[in-house]
Write a protein that holds these residues in place. Structure first.
Motif, PDB file in Angstrom:
ATOM      1  N   ASP A 123      59.727 106.268 176.460  1.00 34.13           N
ATOM      2  CA  ASP A 123      60.149 106.553 175.094  1.00 34.13           C
ATOM      3  C   ASP A 123      61.462 105.819 174.821  1.00 34.13           C
ATOM      4  OD1 ASP A 123      61.101 107.742 172.691  1.00 34.13           O
ATOM      5  OD2 ASP A 123      59.950 109.547 173.118  1.00 34.13           O
ATOM      6  N   PRO A 124      61.558 105.081 173.710  1.00 31.50           N
ATOM      7  CA  PRO A 124      62.819 104.405 173.381  1.00 31.50           C
ATOM      8  C   PRO A 124      63.992 105.367 173.238  1.00 31.50           C
ATOM      9  CG  PRO A 124      61.035 103.634 171.971  1.00 31.50           C
ATOM     10  CD  PRO A 124      60.502 104.820 172.719  1.00 31.50           C
ATOM     11  N   ALA A 125      63.714 106.638 172.994  1.00 36.37           N
ATOM     12  CA  ALA A 125      64.809 107.607 172.868  1.00 36.37           C
ATOM     13  C   ALA A 125      65.549 107.783 174.177  1.00 36.37           C
ATOM     14  CB  ALA A 125      64.261 108.950 172.381  1.00 36.37           C
ATOM     15  N   THR A 126      64.841 107.670 175.274  1.00 37.07           N
ATOM     16  CA  THR A 126      65.467 107.815 176.595  1.00 37.07           C
ATOM     17  C   THR A 126      65.635 106.483 177.309  1.00 37.07           C
ATOM     18  OG1 THR A 126      63.266 108.326 177.480  1.00 37.07           O
ATOM     19  CG2 THR A 126      64.710 110.186 176.944  1.00 37.07           C
ATOM     20  N   ASN A 127      64.903 105.462 176.870  1.00 34.31           N
ATOM     21  CA  ASN A 127      65.043 104.110 177.423  1.00 34.31           C
ATOM     22  C   ASN A 127      65.260 103.125 176.285  1.00 34.31           C
ATOM     23  OD1 ASN A 127      62.993 105.259 179.824  1.00 34.31           O
ATOM     24  ND2 ASN A 127      64.534 103.795 180.499  1.00 34.31           N
ATOM     25  N   PRO A 128      66.483 103.066 175.733  1.00 33.19           N
ATOM     26  CA  PRO A 128      66.741 102.192 174.578  1.00 33.19           C
ATOM     27  C   PRO A 128      66.497 100.718 174.856  1.00 33.19           C
ATOM     28  CG  PRO A 128      68.791 103.090 175.483  1.00 33.19           C
ATOM     29  CD  PRO A 128      67.682 103.832 176.130  1.00 33.19           C
ATOM     30  N   GLU A 129      66.477 100.324 176.132  1.00 30.81           N
ATOM     31  CA  GLU A 129      66.222  98.917 176.447  1.00 30.81           C
ATOM     32  C   GLU A 129      64.809  98.490 176.074  1.00 30.81           C
ATOM     33  OE1 GLU A 129      65.409 100.976 180.517  1.00 30.81           O
ATOM     34  OE2 GLU A 129      66.499 101.342 178.643  1.00 30.81           O
ATOM     35  N   LYS A 131      63.466  98.452 173.280  1.00 27.91           N
ATOM     36  CA  LYS A 131      63.444  97.704 172.017  1.00 27.91           C
ATOM     37  C   LYS A 131      63.502  96.207 172.268  1.00 27.91           C
ATOM     38  CE  LYS A 131      68.436  97.620 170.991  1.00 27.91           C
ATOM     39  NZ  LYS A 131      68.873  98.034 172.349  1.00 27.91           N
TER      40      LYS A 131
END
Length: 427
Positions: A123-129, A131
């Motif tokens: 999930d981008p919420a927990t793994n912003p990389e 994106k």
């Protein structure tokens, strides 16, 4: 730098992940701590022999070592070492492993269902990389186990590097010394590696995180075992008689500052981590690890834990129970490794940092120097006389079922290793 359309390193990585090889702190008195690590060691040794590596050795402790001769013109350069570890983390499920390659198109990426049936997703919420990884292929597990990118991505990179040299011996490189070691995840790692036989002047471990990470400093590290001996009686007649060993351990834990736990710390902030606690009224045990980058704070943390044990023993000694007249608690603290920055920052070893920076830059990657919030075989090796900084292994979310490795990062890192060899072949 000559990367194939069909990725050799990806094929190796997936194949290595399918070989379970967790270490186990409960059987750390033997090396390796698990027979499964021999399975991984045999696979790697066979691949090295197939490629034509020299002096391939698999010893009785599951250490695999090999050598590769220098390219023409670089024979007089010092040998360069690369070190990876064969074991995977023990903190979650590690067998069987079902690796998969999934295209990331943005948003949540469902990996599968965990062993409890619940959905497992990135999930981008927990793994912003994530994106920055849209449109890329990621290697993941199916959600039922960890992947093992820590450190099998590195093992695949090192072996694939030799495959390039087998195809094209003219690629500039000094003599190489390769080491694949067991039990790194439980603090043993390179302790039994024969450095004289390895024959390298300096080197790199490949055990850092996402592409571009570079580490030359680690925690100072220790592990602590606290044992409690109690006295069990019927709860109906327990007054002034019972001594509950499990509660004594809980009392120690209350005396440790709650803000000094891993989930509340970052960067160079140290911590105490309760790895496990088990027992009953009569016998109980708690295992901690102690970490800090600063040597003085590290020693103070060890003293704090000893003082907490002493305080609880004093509290129990004041109770009317005869059983409490003897110390309820005992503690054993064992140092594991030191901050390798003490070695790597010496002027004679500064080339390890600058050469890595040049190699990353040659492949279009900006090097990010980070204080490693963990350990690496390089910590042991550096203090044993083989200075080793730490390069990216390109894993994300290590030690858990959402671990993943971007294929592009995996492949690019082989290019970085090739560039690094070229730098050390120059003289």
């Amino acid at each position: 730098m000559g990367r194939k359309a069909t990725s050799d390193v990806l094929e190796r990585f997936v194949r290595y992940c399918e070989v379970p090889s967790q270490s186990d702190p409960r059987t750390a008195q033997t090396v390796p701590s698990t027979p499964a690590q021999f399975d991984m060691a045999r696979v790697v040794a066979a691949d090295l022999r197939d490629l034509g590596a020299q002096d391939v050795t698999l010893d009785e402790h599951a250490y695999v070592t090999a050598h590769w001769p220098a390219s023409v013109g670089a024979e007089k350069r010092p040998a360069l070492a690369f070190c990876c570890h064969l074991d995977t983390a023990w903190q979650t499920y590690g067998s069987p492993v079902h690796p998969q390659v999934k295209r990331y198109e943005g948003g949540r990426l469902v990996l599968g269902s965990g062993r409890d049936g619940a959905e497992v997703a990135l999930d981008p919420a927990t793994n912003p990389e994530l994106k920055d990884l849209i449109g890329e292929d990621l290697v993941t597990s199916d959600g039922t186990s960890l992947l093992g990118g820590d450190d099998k991505a590195a093992v695949a990179m090192a072996v694939s590097l030799l495959a390039r040299l087998a195809e094209n011996p003219a690629i500039p490189h000094p003599a190489l010394a390769l080491a694949f070691v067991p039990d790194e995840e439980i603090g043993h790692g390179a302790a039994l590696l024969d450095l004289d036989a390895l024959g390298a002047a300096y080197g790199y471990t490949i055990d850092a995180g996402p592409l571009g990470e570079f580490c030359y400093e680690t925690f100072n590290a220790a592990e602590a075992t606290i044992r409690a001996n109690g006295r069990s009686v019927h709860t109906g007649t327990a007054k002034d008689v019972m001594v509950n060993a499990s509660e004594a351990l809980l009392r120690v834990h209350q005396l440790i500052p709650p803000q000094d736990r891993p989930e509340f710390t970052q960067d160079r902030e140290g911590f105490f981590y309760l790895e496990r606690i088990e027992g009953n009224c009569e016998d109980a045990r708690a295992d901690y690890i102690i970490r800090d980058h600063d040597r003085n704070r590290f020693e103070a943390r060890k003293d704090l834990l000893r003082s907490a044990v002493a305080q609880v023993n004093e509290e129990y000694a004041l109770r009317p129970s005869a059983a409490a007249a003897q110390p309820v608690l005992s503690i054993e603290i064992r140092d594991q490794y030191r901050n390798m920055a003490e070695v790597i920052t010496r002027p004679e070893n500064a080339h390890l940092i600058e050469s890595a920076r040049r190699a990353y830059a040659a492949c279009g990657v900006t090097m990010r120097t980070v204080p490693m919030r963990g350990g690496t075989d390089g910590a042991q090796l550096s203090f044993r006389g083989l200075p080793c900084a730490n390069l990216s292994a390109c894993y994300h979310n290590a030690h858990g079922v959402t671990e993943f490795v971007p294929v592009r990062e995996l492949e690019t890192m082989v290019d970085v290793l090739q560039a690094l060899m070229g730098i050390y072949a120059e003289g």
